[in-house]
Design a protein around this motif. Structure first.
Motif, PDB file in Angstrom:
ATOM      1  N   GLN A   1       0.832  -1.197   0.000  1.00  0.00           N
ATOM      2  CA  GLN A   1       0.000   0.000   0.000  1.00  0.00           C
ATOM      3  C   GLN A   1       0.871   1.254   0.000  1.00  0.00           C
ATOM      4  O   GLN A   1       1.960   1.276   0.576  1.00  0.00           O
ATOM      5  N   VAL A   2       0.347   2.276  -0.651  1.00  0.00           N
ATOM      6  CA  VAL A   2       1.019   3.573  -0.732  1.00  0.00           C
ATOM      7  C   VAL A   2       0.023   4.649  -0.323  1.00  0.00           C
ATOM      8  O   VAL A   2      -1.076   4.740  -0.888  1.00  0.00           O
ATOM      9  N   ALA A   3       0.382   5.451   0.663  1.00  0.00           N
ATOM     10  CA  ALA A   3      -0.407   6.630   1.027  1.00  0.00           C
ATOM     11  C   ALA A   3       0.091   7.804   0.200  1.00  0.00           C
ATOM     12  O   ALA A   3       1.296   7.989   0.032  1.00  0.00           O
ATOM     13  N   LEU A   4      -0.842   8.602  -0.315  1.00  0.00           N
ATOM     14  CA  LEU A   4      -0.480   9.612  -1.319  1.00  0.00           C
ATOM     15  C   LEU A   4      -1.295  10.881  -1.128  1.00  0.00           C
ATOM     16  O   LEU A   4      -2.469  10.832  -0.745  1.00  0.00           O
ATOM     17  N   ALA A   5      -0.664  12.018  -1.425  1.00  0.00           N
ATOM     18  CA  ALA A   5      -1.378  13.301  -1.432  1.00  0.00           C
ATOM     19  C   ALA A   5      -0.601  14.291  -2.288  1.00  0.00           C
ATOM     20  O   ALA A   5       0.639  14.330  -2.222  1.00  0.00           O
ATOM     21  N   PRO A   6      -1.297  15.092  -3.112  1.00  0.00           N
ATOM     22  CA  PRO A   6      -0.591  16.190  -3.789  1.00  0.00           C
ATOM     23  C   PRO A   6      -0.087  17.185  -2.759  1.00  0.00           C
ATOM     24  O   PRO A   6      -0.609  17.259  -1.632  1.00  0.00           O
ATOM     25  N   GLU A   7       0.923  17.931  -3.135  1.00  0.00           N
ATOM     26  CA  GLU A   7       1.566  18.833  -2.163  1.00  0.00           C
ATOM     27  C   GLU A   7       0.576  19.806  -1.551  1.00  0.00           C
ATOM     28  O   GLU A   7       0.677  20.152  -0.370  1.00  0.00           O
ATOM     29  N   THR A   8      -0.423  20.229  -2.315  1.00  0.00           N
ATOM     30  CA  THR A   8      -1.394  21.201  -1.807  1.00  0.00           C
ATOM     31  C   THR A   8      -2.333  20.592  -0.771  1.00  0.00           C
ATOM     32  O   THR A   8      -2.992  21.326  -0.039  1.00  0.00           O
ATOM     33  N   ARG A   9      -2.403  19.255  -0.698  1.00  0.00           N
ATOM     34  CA  ARG A   9      -3.314  18.604   0.250  1.00  0.00           C
ATOM     35  C   ARG A   9      -2.571  17.760   1.283  1.00  0.00           C
ATOM     36  O   ARG A   9      -3.191  17.054   2.068  1.00  0.00           O
ATOM     37  N   TYR A  10      -1.272  17.827   1.275  1.00  0.00           N
ATOM     38  CA  TYR A  10      -0.468  17.096   2.265  1.00  0.00           C
ATOM     39  C   TYR A  10      -0.514  17.847   3.590  1.00  0.00           C
ATOM     40  O   TYR A  10      -0.232  19.042   3.659  1.00  0.00           O
ATOM     41  N   ALA A  11      -0.903  17.148   4.680  1.00  0.00           N
ATOM     42  CA  ALA A  11      -1.080  17.781   5.988  1.00  0.00           C
ATOM     43  C   ALA A  11      -0.239  17.042   7.018  1.00  0.00           C
ATOM     44  O   ALA A  11      -0.735  16.163   7.756  1.00  0.00           O
ATOM     45  N   PRO A  12       1.056  17.356   7.127  1.00  0.00           N
ATOM     46  CA  PRO A  12       1.961  16.567   7.982  1.00  0.00           C
ATOM     47  C   PRO A  12       1.665  16.655   9.464  1.00  0.00           C
ATOM     48  O   PRO A  12       2.124  15.805  10.229  1.00  0.00           O
ATOM     49  N   THR A  13       0.918  17.656   9.910  1.00  0.00           N
ATOM     50  CA  THR A  13       0.652  17.802  11.339  1.00  0.00           C
ATOM     51  C   THR A  13      -0.612  17.071  11.781  1.00  0.00           C
ATOM     52  O   THR A  13      -0.927  17.048  12.966  1.00  0.00           O
ATOM     53  N   THR A  14      -1.349  16.475  10.861  1.00  0.00           N
ATOM     54  CA  THR A  14      -2.579  15.773  11.206  1.00  0.00           C
ATOM     55  C   THR A  14      -2.310  14.289  11.429  1.00  0.00           C
ATOM     56  O   THR A  14      -1.251  13.768  11.084  1.00  0.00           O
ATOM     57  N   LYS A  15      -3.313  13.608  11.993  1.00  0.00           N
ATOM     58  CA  LYS A  15      -3.175  12.174  12.262  1.00  0.00           C
ATOM     59  C   LYS A  15      -2.968  11.389  10.980  1.00  0.00           C
ATOM     60  O   LYS A  15      -2.179  10.441  10.941  1.00  0.00           O
ATOM     61  N   GLU A  16      -3.689  11.714   9.925  1.00  0.00           N
ATOM     62  CA  GLU A  16      -3.512  11.089   8.606  1.00  0.00           C
ATOM     63  C   GLU A  16      -3.163  12.189   7.599  1.00  0.00           C
ATOM     64  O   GLU A  16      -4.032  12.924   7.154  1.00  0.00           O
ATOM     65  N   PRO A  17      -1.875  12.370   7.296  1.00  0.00           N
ATOM     66  CA  PRO A  17      -1.456  13.500   6.454  1.00  0.00           C
ATOM     67  C   PRO A  17      -1.733  13.314   4.970  1.00  0.00           C
ATOM     68  O   PRO A  17      -1.567  14.258   4.204  1.00  0.00           O
ATOM     69  N   TYR A  18      -2.162  12.115   4.551  1.00  0.00           N
ATOM     70  CA  TYR A  18      -2.308  11.829   3.125  1.00  0.00           C
ATOM     71  C   TYR A  18      -3.778  11.806   2.714  1.00  0.00           C
ATOM     72  O   TYR A  18      -4.669  11.602   3.548  1.00  0.00           O
ATOM     73  N   GLN A  19      -4.021  11.997   1.447  1.00  0.00           N
ATOM     74  CA  GLN A  19      -5.391  12.088   0.927  1.00  0.00           C
ATOM     75  C   GLN A  19      -5.989  10.725   0.605  1.00  0.00           C
ATOM     76  O   GLN A  19      -7.194  10.530   0.714  1.00  0.00           O
ATOM     77  N   MET A  20      -5.162   9.764   0.206  1.00  0.00           N
ATOM     78  CA  MET A  20      -5.678   8.462  -0.211  1.00  0.00           C
ATOM     79  C   MET A  20      -4.645   7.388   0.082  1.00  0.00           C
ATOM     80  O   MET A  20      -3.450   7.680   0.254  1.00  0.00           O
ATOM     81  N   VAL A  21      -5.108   6.136   0.138  1.00  0.00           N
ATOM     82  CA  VAL A  21      -4.231   4.980   0.286  1.00  0.00           C
ATOM     83  C   VAL A  21      -4.540   4.024  -0.862  1.00  0.00           C
ATOM     84  O   VAL A  21      -5.693   3.624  -1.050  1.00  0.00           O
TER      85      VAL A  21
END
Length: 624
Positions: free
Chosen positions: A331-351
């Motif tokens: 599995q790969v968790a992924l997010a475009p840079e504009t939606r990447y949220a490193p300070t949240t519990k789940e920083p990625y948009q999709m898995v």
């Protein structure tokens, strides 16, 4: 003759040896240009002072507007003769071109004229039964493009837009779309209608897209609509698509009674025996507190990742490879840079990936990305039991939107004639180079090229001088205004009836979990064929024999491609599905794969479900 800078690497009193010598030659000298008209053709001849190729640019416009080209790239001699076929009766204006070895190009400064005669009247030919869909009747005198009216957005969801329009004659249906007026993507159908409707899928929620409609008639004339701006809906906004695909909410249960009976007992066992547990000592337990189960799983070491993953990117997709020292899922968790949220519990948009297939070497394919965009990603590999291996955050960037041939196929008219159609994601010219096989070897010196200099995303060229029973390599070539070139080859093509179905390979199923309030799940099933073919998936819940009459299916996508991607949003979480993929070539030959199985990712498990699964995997006593 201009010379580039030279670098001496060895010299003496008698000689000097240079490396990296670049020399630009002037084009050949063209002379003795002549033309002879024939029935729906003309033959143009000329000479050059050195070996060179031979092309004729021609049009019925004296200024060579909307010009086409025919010729050969073979450097066959200094005496050249090009037979220009497929003409209608009338006067044609032309000029000749020749390029020598090392790139020097000469274009005749004079535009000349030649007359093609009309063909004698004859009875219309009987329809051909050759593979490729039958006979196309082409009005060669039609120069007027279809008129497009009533172009409008008729439906939308968070990830799709539906457009409709009308034309004043039967024509194809295509939509150019993108986040800017440069578009960059093309989708549609080659079927001819006067009322058109196309749905553009796999879009980004709450985003504004630019779109225009394109329709081409049987003569290849392309009509274009005005640009239309259309916005996708917000994620979760009510629509038929979102309502249909939203997974059901898992039932919850009160674990208090189970926790009260088990937590103290298991904690005592863990502390007393430090991991050396007897089945007799835990056989009477039926559940335990979630945090205690996590402690038990954490006694097992996490898998080891193979370092930084290997990444292969295109403008709209990526393939990520890595390895582990034990079998884990991929599995790969992924997010475009504009939606990447490193300070949240789940920083990625999709898995994205397979949660239920356990391997050592991992490969995850992710589609429908934006070009020239930075994406953050994280590798997640979980074994059947124990801790998951989680990588640090990595970044890749998709490529600039390159010129691509996205769909192509040949349509046989008769034993001498084939019409080749293709679509590009950007406006470009159209060319086909074809060469016959002689004694099982490709005769490159007999190659010939047809070219249309008009820029379009819908391409169509007709070759009418093929030999029955002879195999050819057809190379499709499109070049945009920036000089970018896209190529596709139809190998060993013949106008005889095609009775071989496509060969299906590399079937793969991956799930994407969107990290939002709905926890939406979508499944991508991909495969490849050895020739352009359609895309369709049959599917059914459970492990089945794959009876098509009992299976649901996706709509058959009419685009003819070699790389197939089917997006399914109807699958429910935590279920096993059986599926078969189907591809049909332009001759109507169908291939159907064997049955494959795939399990969709589960929603968050209840405590009782987690208890039973971990106990079963760890101790095995529940199976006996």
């Amino acid at each position: 003759w201009p010379l580039w800078p030279l670098s001496a690497v060895l010299e003496s009193d008698n000689y000097v040896i240079f490396e990296n010598v670049h020399h630009e030659f002037d084009g050949p000298v063209i002379s003795a240009v002549a033309c002879g008209g024939g029935v729906e053709k003309m033959t143009v001849s000329w000479t050059t002072d050195v070996l060179a190729d031979a092309f004729v640019e021609y049009s019925q416009d004296s200024g060579l507007a909307n010009s086409k080209e025919q010729g050969t790239s073979a450097l066959a001699g200094t005496n050249h003769s090009v037979e220009v076929n497929g003409l209608t009766a009338g006067t044609y204006y032309y000029r000749v071109k020749s390029r020598r070895v090392n790139g020097g190009l000469s274009i005749d400064s004079s535009i000349r004229s030649c007359v093609a005669a009309a063909a004698p009247a004859e009875a219309p030919p009987a329809p051909s039964s050759a593979g490729g869909g039958g006979v196309i009747i082409i009005d060669k005198n039609d120069k007027i493009a279809p008129a497009i009216t009533n172009f409008a957005l008729t439906a939308k969801s968070a990830d799709s837009l539906t457009f409709s329009w009308e034309t004043d004659e039967p024509a194809t249906s295509f939509i150019e779309y993108g986040l800017s007026n440069s578009y960059g993507e093309t989708v549609g159908s080659w079927a001819s209608n006067t009322k058109h409707q196309i749905t553009v899928k796999n879009l980004t929620p709450a985003s504004v897209y630019q779109a225009r409609a394109l329709s081409s008639d049987g003569s290849g004339n392309v009509g274009k609509s005005e640009n239309l701006a259309a916005a996708t809906a917000e994620t979760g906004e009510e629509s038929a698509i979102e309502e249909e695909t939203r997974p059901e909410t898992a039932e919850t249960e009160d674990p208090a009674e189970l926790v009260q009976r088990a937590s103290a007992r298991l904690a005592e066992l863990l502390n007393q025996f430090s991991g050396q547990l007897s089945l007799n000592m835990v056989g009477d337990l039926v559940s335990l507190q979630y945090t205690t189960l996590s402690q038990l799983a954490n006694l097992l070491p996490a898998p080891l990742l193979s370092g930084e993953p290997r990444v292969e990117t295109s403008a709209n997709s990526v393939v990520i490879y890595w390895s582990t020292n034990k079998e884990t899922n991929s599995q790969v968790a992924l997010a475009p840079e504009t939606r990447y949220a490193p300070t949240t519990k789940e920083p990625y948009q999709m898995v994205v990936g397979s949660a239920n297939t356990f391997v050592l070497d991992h490969e995850v394919r992710i589609f429908n990305l934006e070009p020239d965009t930075n994406y953050h990603y994280q590798i997640r590999s979980a074994p059947r039991v124990g801790q998951a291996a989680v990588s640090r955050d990595f970044i890749f960037r998709t490529r600039l939107s390159a010129l691509e041939i996205t769909s192509f196929f040949p349509q046989i008219i008769d034993q001498q004639t084939v019409t080749v159609k293709w679509v590009t994601n950007k406006e470009a010219d159209s060319a086909i180079t074809f060469a016959p096989y002689r004694g099982n070897e490709l005769a490159v010196n007999e190659s010939k090229t047809l070219k249309d200099n008009n820029l379009s995303v819908i391409h169509e060229l007709t070759i009418n001088e093929l030999k029955e029973g002879v195999k050819y390599d057809l190379e499709l070539i499109s070049q945009d205004e920036a000089g970018n070139v896209a190529r596709e080859i139809i190998a060993r093509f013949a106008t005889s009836e095609d009775d071989l179905p496509p060969q299906i390979s590399r079937i793969q199923a991956d799930a994407t979990i969107f990290v939002d309030q709905q926890s939406r799940i979508q499944t991508i099933i991909s495969w490849q064929t050895n020739e352009p073919a359609t895309t369709k998936v049959y599917y059914q819940t459970g492990v089945t024999a794959g009876d098509l009459e009992e299976m649901e299916s996706t709509e058959s996508r009419p685009e003819y491609v070699k790389d197939h991607v089917a997006l399914i949003t109807k699958f429910k979480p935590g279920l096993v599905y059986s599926f078969r993929v189907e591809s049909m070539d332009s001759g109507g030959n169908v291939s159907l794969s064997n049955v494959h199985t795939f399990m969709t990712p589960k929603q968050k498990e209840s405590i009782f479900q987690l208890i039973m699964r971990i106990l079963e995997n760890t101790f095995g006593w529940l199976k006996r």
